[in-house]
Design a protein around this motif. Structure first.
Motif, short mmCIF file in Angstrom:
data_model
loop_
_atom_site.label_atom_id
_atom_site.label_comp_id
_atom_site.label_asym_id
_atom_site.label_seq_id
_atom_site.Cartn_x
_atom_site.Cartn_y
_atom_site.Cartn_z
N ASP A 1 9.40 -9.79 5.91
CA ASP A 1 10.28 -8.63 5.81
C ASP A 1 11.64 -8.99 6.40
N ARG B 1 11.27 -1.46 8.10
CA ARG B 1 10.47 -0.75 7.12
C ARG B 1 10.36 0.72 7.51
N ARG C 1 4.29 2.46 -5.22
CA ARG C 1 4.39 1.03 -4.94
C ARG C 1 5.57 0.44 -5.70
N GLU C 2 6.38 -0.33 -4.99
CA GLU C 2 7.55 -0.95 -5.60
C GLU C 2 7.13 -2.09 -6.52
N THR D 1 6.60 -6.17 -5.52
CA THR D 1 6.24 -6.36 -4.12
C THR D 1 5.29 -7.54 -4.00
#
Length: 108
Positions: free
Chosen positions: A20, A24, A33-34, A37
């Protein structure tokens, strides 16, 4: 309001969220959900209480704040931009200890 501003954001945690590059949202599990990902849905669900049953993936990502919106929370409090302020777990050694922005809320 039509937005959720979770502030402050979660601190980066390489052990929990490898690779990351930005803080977040505390509410990451509520959004759809992206695409693209790097985490599989199964892996994400395992991080959710009760595997996310009945509460996960209900909101579109557009309702979450930009970094700029998150940084301007104090100004927004004084302008009374929010319809409501909700704290999560409150108490010693829990999620909201100490309460973020509590002094600003009392002053506003």
């Amino acid at each position: 309001g039509s937005q959720i501003v979770d502030a402050p954001a979660m601190e980066r945690n390489e052990e929990h969220w490898p690779l990351d590059d930005a803080p977040r949202s505390h509410f990451w599990y509520l959004a759809h959900r992206e695409k693209g990902t790097r985490f599989r849905e199964k892996d994400l669900r395992e991080r959710m209480y009760g595997y996310g049953f009945s509460y996960a993936r209900m909101l579109p990502p557009e309702v979450f704040p930009t970094p700029e919106e998150r940084e301007s929370v104090i100004d927004s409090i004084y302008r009374r931009d929010f319809d409501g302020i909700i704290y999560g777990k409150v108490g010693p050694k829990q999620g909201c200890d100490p309460l973020p922005f509590f002094e600003e809320l009392q002053e506003a």
